[in-house]
Write a protein that holds these residues in place. Structure first.
Motif, mmCIF file in Angstrom:
data_model
loop_
_atom_site.group_PDB
_atom_site.id
_atom_site.type_symbol
_atom_site.label_atom_id
_atom_site.label_comp_id
_atom_site.label_asym_id
_atom_site.label_seq_id
_atom_site.Cartn_x
_atom_site.Cartn_y
_atom_site.Cartn_z
ATOM 1 N N VAL A 51 0.825 -1.209 0.000
ATOM 2 C CA VAL A 51 0.000 0.000 0.000
ATOM 3 C C VAL A 51 0.860 1.260 0.000
ATOM 4 O O VAL A 51 0.366 2.339 -0.356
ATOM 5 C CB VAL A 51 -0.993 0.030 1.187
ATOM 6 N N MET A 52 2.140 1.154 0.377
ATOM 7 C CA MET A 52 3.062 2.281 0.256
ATOM 8 C C MET A 52 3.835 2.231 -1.057
ATOM 9 O O MET A 52 4.116 3.263 -1.678
ATOM 10 C CB MET A 52 4.045 2.295 1.433
ATOM 11 N N MET A 53 4.170 1.037 -1.509
ATOM 12 C CA MET A 53 4.985 0.905 -2.698
ATOM 13 C C MET A 53 4.247 1.322 -3.971
ATOM 14 O O MET A 53 4.835 1.899 -4.885
ATOM 15 C CB MET A 53 5.481 -0.542 -2.844
ATOM 16 N N VAL A 54 2.952 1.046 -4.027
ATOM 17 C CA VAL A 54 2.172 1.402 -5.218
ATOM 18 C C VAL A 54 2.192 2.905 -5.481
ATOM 19 O O VAL A 54 2.463 3.339 -6.610
ATOM 20 C CB VAL A 54 0.728 0.857 -5.118
ATOM 21 N N PRO A 55 1.914 3.769 -4.502
ATOM 22 C CA PRO A 55 1.973 5.206 -4.791
ATOM 23 C C PRO A 55 3.368 5.702 -5.158
ATOM 24 O O PRO A 55 3.500 6.623 -5.976
ATOM 25 C CB PRO A 55 1.477 5.861 -3.493
ATOM 26 N N VAL A 56 4.428 5.112 -4.586
ATOM 27 C CA VAL A 56 5.789 5.495 -4.962
ATOM 28 C C VAL A 56 6.029 5.169 -6.437
ATOM 29 O O VAL A 56 6.592 5.976 -7.196
ATOM 30 C CB VAL A 56 6.824 4.785 -4.071
ATOM 31 N N VAL A 57 5.598 3.994 -6.850
ATOM 32 C CA VAL A 57 5.742 3.586 -8.254
ATOM 33 C C VAL A 57 4.915 4.496 -9.161
ATOM 34 O O VAL A 57 5.375 4.906 -10.241
ATOM 35 C CB VAL A 57 5.320 2.112 -8.424
ATOM 36 N N LEU A 58 3.713 4.846 -8.738
ATOM 37 C CA LEU A 58 2.873 5.729 -9.548
ATOM 38 C C LEU A 58 3.535 7.079 -9.778
ATOM 39 O O LEU A 58 3.511 7.614 -10.891
ATOM 40 C CB LEU A 58 1.511 5.930 -8.870
ATOM 41 N N TYR B 70 -8.827 13.307 11.941
ATOM 42 C CA TYR B 70 -7.421 13.662 11.797
ATOM 43 C C TYR B 70 -6.601 12.480 11.299
ATOM 44 O O TYR B 70 -5.699 12.635 10.467
ATOM 45 C CB TYR B 70 -6.840 14.133 13.137
ATOM 46 N N SER B 71 -6.893 11.299 11.844
ATOM 47 C CA SER B 71 -6.113 10.127 11.449
ATOM 48 C C SER B 71 -6.354 9.768 9.990
ATOM 49 O O SER B 71 -5.423 9.376 9.273
ATOM 50 C CB SER B 71 -6.443 8.932 12.344
ATOM 51 N N GLU B 72 -7.602 9.934 9.529
ATOM 52 C CA GLU B 72 -7.909 9.633 8.128
ATOM 53 C C GLU B 72 -7.189 10.608 7.199
ATOM 54 O O GLU B 72 -6.665 10.213 6.140
ATOM 55 C CB GLU B 72 -9.422 9.687 7.898
ATOM 56 N N LEU B 73 -7.153 11.880 7.584
ATOM 57 C CA LEU B 73 -6.417 12.868 6.790
ATOM 58 C C LEU B 73 -4.933 12.512 6.762
ATOM 59 O O LEU B 73 -4.280 12.600 5.712
ATOM 60 C CB LEU B 73 -6.611 14.266 7.378
ATOM 61 N N ALA B 74 -4.394 12.103 7.902
ATOM 62 C CA ALA B 74 -2.981 11.735 7.971
ATOM 63 C C ALA B 74 -2.671 10.549 7.064
ATOM 64 O O ALA B 74 -1.634 10.529 6.378
ATOM 65 C CB ALA B 74 -2.601 11.405 9.413
ATOM 66 N N ILE B 75 -3.559 9.552 7.050
ATOM 67 C CA ILE B 75 -3.345 8.377 6.193
ATOM 68 C C ILE B 75 -3.388 8.777 4.724
ATOM 69 O O ILE B 75 -2.561 8.322 3.918
ATOM 70 C CB ILE B 75 -4.403 7.294 6.481
ATOM 71 N N PHE B 76 -4.337 9.649 4.361
ATOM 72 C CA PHE B 76 -4.401 10.100 2.963
ATOM 73 C C PHE B 76 -3.110 10.811 2.564
ATOM 74 O O PHE B 76 -2.574 10.585 1.472
ATOM 75 C CB PHE B 76 -5.595 11.027 2.758
ATOM 76 N N LEU B 77 -2.603 11.662 3.435
ATOM 77 C CA LEU B 77 -1.357 12.370 3.137
ATOM 78 C C LEU B 77 -0.184 11.405 3.052
ATOM 79 O O LEU B 77 0.633 11.472 2.120
ATOM 80 C CB LEU B 77 -1.086 13.424 4.215
ATOM 81 N N ALA B 78 -0.095 10.496 4.026
ATOM 82 C CA ALA B 78 1.065 9.619 4.140
ATOM 83 C C ALA B 78 1.088 8.502 3.105
ATOM 84 O O ALA B 78 2.175 8.022 2.739
ATOM 85 C CB ALA B 78 1.131 9.015 5.541
ATOM 86 N N PHE B 79 -0.081 8.068 2.626
ATOM 87 C CA PHE B 79 -0.136 6.949 1.684
ATOM 88 C C PHE B 79 -0.697 7.339 0.318
ATOM 89 O O PHE B 79 -0.915 6.473 -0.520
ATOM 90 C CB PHE B 79 -0.973 5.816 2.277
ATOM 91 N N GLY B 80 -0.931 8.625 0.119
ATOM 92 C CA GLY B 80 -1.446 9.089 -1.164
ATOM 93 C C GLY B 80 -0.663 10.288 -1.658
ATOM 94 O O GLY B 80 0.250 10.171 -2.477
ATOM 95 N N LEU B 81 -1.003 11.446 -1.150
ATOM 96 C CA LEU B 81 -0.444 12.693 -1.659
ATOM 97 C C LEU B 81 1.078 12.757 -1.535
ATOM 98 O O LEU B 81 1.779 13.088 -2.500
ATOM 99 C CB LEU B 81 -1.077 13.879 -0.918
#
Length: 306
Positions: A18-25, A151-162
């Motif tokens: 779930v972290m590697m996919v956004p890095v590859v993208l 707050y935690s959901e926003l943090a996850i979106f930032l950390a694993f998406g944006l």
């Protein structure tokens, strides 16, 4: 149990895609839109992001254990703990667990500092932001993962998406853009959904331990409705990406990856035992990885055929 197997279980290594996919993208976006790809910078980004993710997993376990949330989940009938359980079960001492945890942080920090020298000092903002999000998710005094206000959901979106998509893109190109921001939406939202859904497995234990997640704050029924809404918004963002040129049209083949997850929701009632949410968790993880993988393959194909 040998050292490698122990490490994989303690760090929950299996969720690393779930972290590697956004890095590859992000790297693929740079290749397709700007025609650049630097292998060494990609390896450093990949390694640093992986270490940061595993550090986040372990530091969360460490503070969940210290706060009593991990022990409460272990001792609550029917609750399913999503932590490694190594601390609550005494498999590893807190000292050893902490040493592994901070070693991962050191790897992530070294990679981040090297990238800031090689790609640009702007990367230091990503390093600092990632460290704050990972550590204070459950650590005092912020503990924003326990506040139940999103707050935690926003943090996850930032950390694993944006952050991983735009950061990986910046490492390759030295600049930011609106396309990588768009590209971060589907994977960021789906990973946020995955982390949101995992709270259903132990929300009653969280409530008793004083861990106020959104599921605890809203209650099971309303939280389940919100979860379904998040699913539809996440897949709608794939269409938005294709419509605005961040993805080719054939990336819409990612949409059917939602079908098993929709089926998992349909098998749930308004109120459910914790075990009933295990299929939802599995389907959520699969949707996040599969959707992101199809997006990545579509981008790669676009780059290869020009």
């Amino acid at each position: 149990m040998n050292a490698w197997r122990l490490f994989k279980k303690a760090s929950r290594f299996g969720v690393i895609p779930v972290m590697m996919v956004p890095v590859v993208l992000g790297a693929l976006g740079a290749y397709v839109w700007e025609g650049v790809f630097h292998p060494l910078l990609f390896v450093l980004t990949f390694t640093g992001a992986a270490a940061a993710h595993l550090f986040s997993n372990m530091i969360n376990d460490l503070w969940d254990y210290r706060s009593g949330a991990d022990t409460e989940a272990k001792n609550t009938p029917g609750a399913i703990s999503t932590n490694s359980g190594f601390l609550a079960a005494g498999v590893l001492s807190e000292r050893v667990f902490g040493a592994i945890t901070w070693s991962l942080f050191a790897v992530a920090l070294i990679c981040g500092l090297l990238l800031s020298v090689l790609a640009g000092p702007e990367l230091l903002w990503f390093v600092a932001g990632g460290a704050v999000l990972a550590y204070f998710y459950v650590a005092p005094p912020l503990r924003f993962g326990y506040r139940g206000r999103g707050y935690s959901e926003l943090a996850i979106f930032l950390a694993f998406g944006l952050m991983p998509v735009t950061g990986s893109y910046f490492v390759q190109t030295g600049e930011f853009g609106w396309k990588p921001v768009l590209l971060s939406l589907p994977v960021g939202l789906l990973t946020t959904l995955l982390l949101f859904n995992h709270h259903f497995l132990h929300w009653r234990a969280d409530q008793r331990a004083g861990k106020k997640t959104v599921v605890v704050a809203l209650g099971e029924r309303r939280a389940l409705r919100l979860s379904r809404l998040m699913l539809y918004v996440a897949y709608a963002s794939v269409v938005v990406c294709a419509s605005l040129g961040a993805l080719p049209w054939y990336a819409l083949l990612a949409l059917p990856t939602a079908v098993p997850l929709i089926g998992a929701y349909r098998r749930l009632g308004a109120e459910n035992p914790s075990q009933a949410y295990l299929p939802l968790m599995g389907a959520s993880r699969s949707a996040s990885v599969r959707c992101g993988s199809v997006m990545a393959l579509a981008l790669l194909l676009q780059g290869l055929i020009g």
